[in-house]
Design a protein around this motif. Structure first.
Motif, PDB file in Angstrom:
ATOM      1  N   PHE A 103       0.817  -1.206   0.000  1.00 34.78           N
ATOM      2  CA  PHE A 103       0.000   0.000   0.000  1.00 34.78           C
ATOM      3  C   PHE A 103       0.852   1.258   0.000  1.00 34.78           C
ATOM      4  CE2 PHE A 103      -3.147  -3.047   1.683  1.00 34.78           C
ATOM      5  CZ  PHE A 103      -4.095  -2.882   0.684  1.00 34.78           C
ATOM      6  N   GLU A 104       2.026   1.190   0.611  1.00 30.81           N
ATOM      7  CA  GLU A 104       2.915   2.349   0.620  1.00 30.81           C
ATOM      8  C   GLU A 104       3.413   2.700  -0.779  1.00 30.81           C
ATOM      9  OE1 GLU A 104       5.939   1.305   3.370  1.00 30.81           O
ATOM     10  OE2 GLU A 104       4.694   1.668   5.144  1.00 30.81           O
ATOM     11  N   ILE A 105       3.536   1.704  -1.643  1.00 32.11           N
ATOM     12  CA  ILE A 105       4.015   2.007  -2.999  1.00 32.11           C
ATOM     13  C   ILE A 105       2.859   2.309  -3.953  1.00 32.11           C
ATOM     14  CG2 ILE A 105       6.123   0.656  -2.697  1.00 32.11           C
ATOM     15  CD1 ILE A 105       3.665  -0.680  -5.122  1.00 32.11           C
ATOM     16  N   GLY A 106       1.632   2.281  -3.417  1.00 29.87           N
ATOM     17  CA  GLY A 106       0.505   2.704  -4.233  1.00 29.87           C
ATOM     18  C   GLY A 106      -0.484   1.633  -4.610  1.00 29.87           C
ATOM     19  N   ALA A 107      -0.443   0.478  -3.935  1.00 27.73           N
ATOM     20  CA  ALA A 107      -1.407  -0.578  -4.232  1.00 27.73           C
ATOM     21  C   ALA A 107      -2.809  -0.154  -3.818  1.00 27.73           C
ATOM     22  CB  ALA A 107      -1.021  -1.864  -3.507  1.00 27.73           C
ATOM     23  N   ASN A 108      -3.810  -0.694  -4.492  1.00 29.79           N
ATOM     24  CA  ASN A 108      -5.205  -0.420  -4.155  1.00 29.79           C
ATOM     25  C   ASN A 108      -5.847  -1.547  -3.363  1.00 29.79           C
ATOM     26  OD1 ASN A 108      -4.652   0.839  -7.090  1.00 29.79           O
ATOM     27  ND2 ASN A 108      -6.013   2.179  -5.926  1.00 29.79           N
ATOM     28  N   ASP A 109      -5.330  -2.763  -3.524  1.00 28.26           N
ATOM     29  CA  ASP A 109      -5.902  -3.902  -2.807  1.00 28.26           C
ATOM     30  C   ASP A 109      -4.926  -5.071  -2.904  1.00 28.26           C
ATOM     31  OD1 ASP A 109      -7.670  -5.381  -1.332  1.00 28.26           O
ATOM     32  OD2 ASP A 109      -9.318  -5.292  -2.763  1.00 28.26           O
ATOM     33  N   TYR A 110      -5.210  -6.122  -2.123  1.00 28.85           N
ATOM     34  CA  TYR A 110      -4.384  -7.321  -2.193  1.00 28.85           C
ATOM     35  C   TYR A 110      -5.241  -8.529  -1.869  1.00 28.85           C
ATOM     36  CZ  TYR A 110      -4.371  -7.989   2.851  1.00 28.85           C
ATOM     37  OH  TYR A 110      -4.761  -8.236   4.136  1.00 28.85           O
ATOM     38  N   ILE A 111      -4.796  -9.694  -2.311  1.00 30.33           N
ATOM     39  CA  ILE A 111      -5.445 -10.965  -1.994  1.00 30.33           C
ATOM     40  C   ILE A 111      -4.358 -11.953  -1.597  1.00 30.33           C
ATOM     41  CG2 ILE A 111      -6.790 -12.912  -2.873  1.00 30.33           C
ATOM     42  CD1 ILE A 111      -8.179 -11.118  -4.775  1.00 30.33           C
ATOM     43  N   ARG A 112      -4.612 -12.677  -0.542  1.00 28.26           N
ATOM     44  CA  ARG A 112      -3.644 -13.688  -0.115  1.00 28.26           C
ATOM     45  C   ARG A 112      -3.805 -14.974  -0.929  1.00 28.26           C
ATOM     46  NH1 ARG A 112      -0.964 -12.081   4.234  1.00 28.26           N
ATOM     47  NH2 ARG A 112      -1.945 -10.656   5.715  1.00 28.26           N
ATOM     48  N   LYS A 113      -2.683 -15.569  -1.257  1.00 25.79           N
ATOM     49  CA  LYS A 113      -2.687 -16.884  -1.896  1.00 25.79           C
ATOM     50  C   LYS A 113      -2.786 -17.961  -0.813  1.00 25.79           C
ATOM     51  CE  LYS A 113       0.039 -16.181  -6.109  1.00 25.79           C
ATOM     52  NZ  LYS A 113       1.267 -16.607  -6.797  1.00 25.79           N
ATOM     53  N   PRO A 114      -3.483 -19.066  -1.088  1.00 22.09           N
ATOM     54  CA  PRO A 114      -4.307 -19.325  -2.268  1.00 22.09           C
ATOM     55  C   PRO A 114      -5.623 -18.555  -2.178  1.00 22.09           C
ATOM     56  CG  PRO A 114      -4.477 -21.146  -0.742  1.00 22.09           C
ATOM     57  CD  PRO A 114      -3.457 -20.210  -0.156  1.00 22.09           C
ATOM     58  N   PHE A 115      -6.204 -18.247  -3.334  1.00 18.54           N
ATOM     59  CA  PHE A 115      -7.431 -17.468  -3.349  1.00 18.54           C
ATOM     60  C   PHE A 115      -8.458 -18.152  -4.243  1.00 18.54           C
ATOM     61  CE2 PHE A 115      -4.502 -15.914  -6.577  1.00 18.54           C
ATOM     62  CZ  PHE A 115      -5.281 -15.982  -7.728  1.00 18.54           C
ATOM     63  N   GLU A 116      -9.717 -17.776  -4.060  1.00 24.90           N
ATOM     64  CA  GLU A 116     -10.778 -18.267  -4.933  1.00 24.90           C
ATOM     65  C   GLU A 116     -10.919 -17.319  -6.116  1.00 24.90           C
ATOM     66  OE1 GLU A 116     -14.475 -19.059  -3.089  1.00 24.90           O
ATOM     67  OE2 GLU A 116     -13.627 -20.221  -1.431  1.00 24.90           O
ATOM     68  N   LEU A 117     -11.107 -17.886  -7.292  1.00 30.16           N
ATOM     69  CA  LEU A 117     -11.248 -17.049  -8.488  1.00 30.16           C
ATOM     70  C   LEU A 117     -12.443 -16.106  -8.366  1.00 30.16           C
ATOM     71  CD1 LEU A 117     -10.450 -19.658 -11.268  1.00 30.16           C
ATOM     72  CD2 LEU A 117      -9.078 -17.678 -10.634  1.00 30.16           C
ATOM     73  N   ARG A 118     -13.494 -16.539  -7.691  1.00 31.98           N
ATOM     74  CA  ARG A 118     -14.670 -15.685  -7.505  1.00 31.98           C
ATOM     75  C   ARG A 118     -14.302 -14.426  -6.720  1.00 31.98           C
ATOM     76  NH1 ARG A 118     -19.650 -18.270  -4.384  1.00 31.98           N
ATOM     77  NH2 ARG A 118     -18.009 -18.371  -2.809  1.00 31.98           N
ATOM     78  N   GLU A 119     -13.472 -14.590  -5.693  1.00 34.87           N
ATOM     79  CA  GLU A 119     -13.056 -13.429  -4.905  1.00 34.87           C
ATOM     80  C   GLU A 119     -12.223 -12.473  -5.755  1.00 34.87           C
ATOM     81  OE1 GLU A 119     -10.570 -12.199  -0.870  1.00 34.87           O
ATOM     82  OE2 GLU A 119     -10.468 -14.261  -1.623  1.00 34.87           O
ATOM     83  N   LEU A 120     -11.325 -13.030  -6.576  1.00 30.25           N
ATOM     84  CA  LEU A 120     -10.498 -12.193  -7.445  1.00 30.25           C
ATOM     85  C   LEU A 120     -11.373 -11.373  -8.391  1.00 30.25           C
ATOM     86  CD1 LEU A 120      -7.737 -11.320  -8.565  1.00 30.25           C
ATOM     87  CD2 LEU A 120      -7.813 -13.323 -10.066  1.00 30.25           C
ATOM     88  N   ILE A 121     -12.378 -11.993  -8.969  1.00 31.07           N
ATOM     89  CA  ILE A 121     -13.260 -11.293  -9.904  1.00 31.07           C
ATOM     90  C   ILE A 121     -14.009 -10.171  -9.192  1.00 31.07           C
ATOM     91  CG2 ILE A 121     -15.328 -11.549 -11.344  1.00 31.07           C
ATOM     92  CD1 ILE A 121     -14.289 -14.436 -11.951  1.00 31.07           C
ATOM     93  N   VAL A 122     -14.482 -10.437  -7.980  1.00 28.70           N
ATOM     94  CA  VAL A 122     -15.198  -9.407  -7.207  1.00 28.70           C
ATOM     95  C   VAL A 122     -14.286  -8.223  -6.921  1.00 28.70           C
ATOM     96  CG1 VAL A 122     -16.212  -8.898  -4.945  1.00 28.70           C
ATOM     97  CG2 VAL A 122     -16.880 -10.972  -6.169  1.00 28.70           C
ATOM     98  N   ARG A 123     -13.042  -8.505  -6.523  1.00 26.96           N
ATOM     99  CA  ARG A 123     -12.097  -7.422  -6.217  1.00 26.96           C
ATOM    100  C   ARG A 123     -11.780  -6.604  -7.469  1.00 26.96           C
ATOM    101  NH1 ARG A 123      -8.958  -8.197  -1.497  1.00 26.96           N
ATOM    102  NH2 ARG A 123     -10.067  -9.606  -0.099  1.00 26.96           N
ATOM    103  N   ILE A 124     -11.599  -7.281  -8.595  1.00 29.56           N
ATOM    104  CA  ILE A 124     -11.300  -6.582  -9.848  1.00 29.56           C
ATOM    105  C   ILE A 124     -12.461  -5.677 -10.239  1.00 29.56           C
ATOM    106  CG2 ILE A 124     -11.034  -6.918 -12.343  1.00 29.56           C
ATOM    107  CD1 ILE A 124      -9.305  -9.375 -11.690  1.00 29.56           C
ATOM    108  N   LYS A 125     -13.676  -6.199 -10.150  1.00 25.20           N
ATOM    109  CA  LYS A 125     -14.852  -5.398 -10.498  1.00 25.20           C
ATOM    110  C   LYS A 125     -14.954  -4.161  -9.602  1.00 25.20           C
ATOM    111  CE  LYS A 125     -17.807  -9.012 -12.472  1.00 25.20           C
ATOM    112  NZ  LYS A 125     -19.047  -9.814 -12.292  1.00 25.20           N
TER     113      LYS A 125
END
Length: 227
Positions: free
Chosen positions: A93-115
């Protein structure tokens, strides 16, 4: 025209699965196998959002993210991380990230975060989620706190904490629940970090004396509004 996603991941199988899934959702996906290639593709092709692993050969995700931030201050950056410490996440976040997801992750969660990130970075402000907190307006989507004509940008963690408190005004929010919501794990060693963010929120809300964030010692925190 579909949104373009730059997906940077050195695990070939994971990259293939994620890219195929996102294309199936209607996105235009460009892939890269490491930070060097990812930076080159961003420079040459651009992207509406960058999703990148942190640990990669040649150039890690954080280093690539720093370089992309120099090229664009607004493109959303979403990091995938197997790291477990708060310091590692905060570095993103200090370098400018907007969000993060921990591995392993569900593809559904990734899609929700991207949207959510694409919606937040777009112009569809009519869809923003807002809370009235006393004389403040908390824009959850834009992660801003407004008081009169003044608007303050909240950090990712501050916004996540305030969202939980604002949806439970007058009720204690368990500290463990807050840590899981923010850092995706309950670690007693992180209590001091949580309290530090609560202190920042108290300062951000200090202009309305009717608002208090109470520390329910041993349990959690409560946002209250006095009439």
């Amino acid at each position: 025209m579909s949104n373009k996603i730059l997906f940077v991941e050195d695990e070939a199988d994971l990259s293939l699965i994620v890219a195929d899934t996102l294309r199936g959702q209607g996105y235009d996906v460009v892939t890269a196998a490491d930070g060097v290639e990812g930076l080159e593709k961003y420079r040459s092709e651009g992207a509406d959002i960058v999703v990148a692993d942190v640990m990669m050969p040649r150039m890690d995700g954080f280093t690539m993210g720093k370089q992309i931030r120099k090229l664009s201050s607004t493109v959303p950056l979403l990091f995938l991380t197997a790291k477990s410490t708060i310091d590692d996440v905060e570095t993103g976040f200090e370098i400018g990230a907007n969000d993060y997801i921990r591995k392993p992750f569900e593809l559904r969660e990734l899609i929700v975060r991207i949207k959510a990130l694409l919606r937040r970075s777009g112009n569809s402000r009519g869809e923003d989620i807002r809370f009235a907190i006393g004389r403040y307006t908390f824009n959850v989507t834009a992660q801003t706190l407004s008081f009169g004509d003044a608007e303050k940008d909240l950090s990712h963690f501050e916004a996540k904490i305030l969202e939980r408190l604002a949806t439970n005004i007058g009720r204690t929010v368990d500290a463990s629940e807050l840590m899981i919501a923010i850092w995706q794990r309950d670690d007693p060693s992180n209590r001091n970090s949580l309290h530090g963010y609560i202190h920042k929120l108290r300062r951000a809300l200090r202009h309305d004396p009717s608002i208090s964030i109470i520390n329910q010692r041993g349990f959690g925190y409560m946002l209250i509004l006095r009439s």
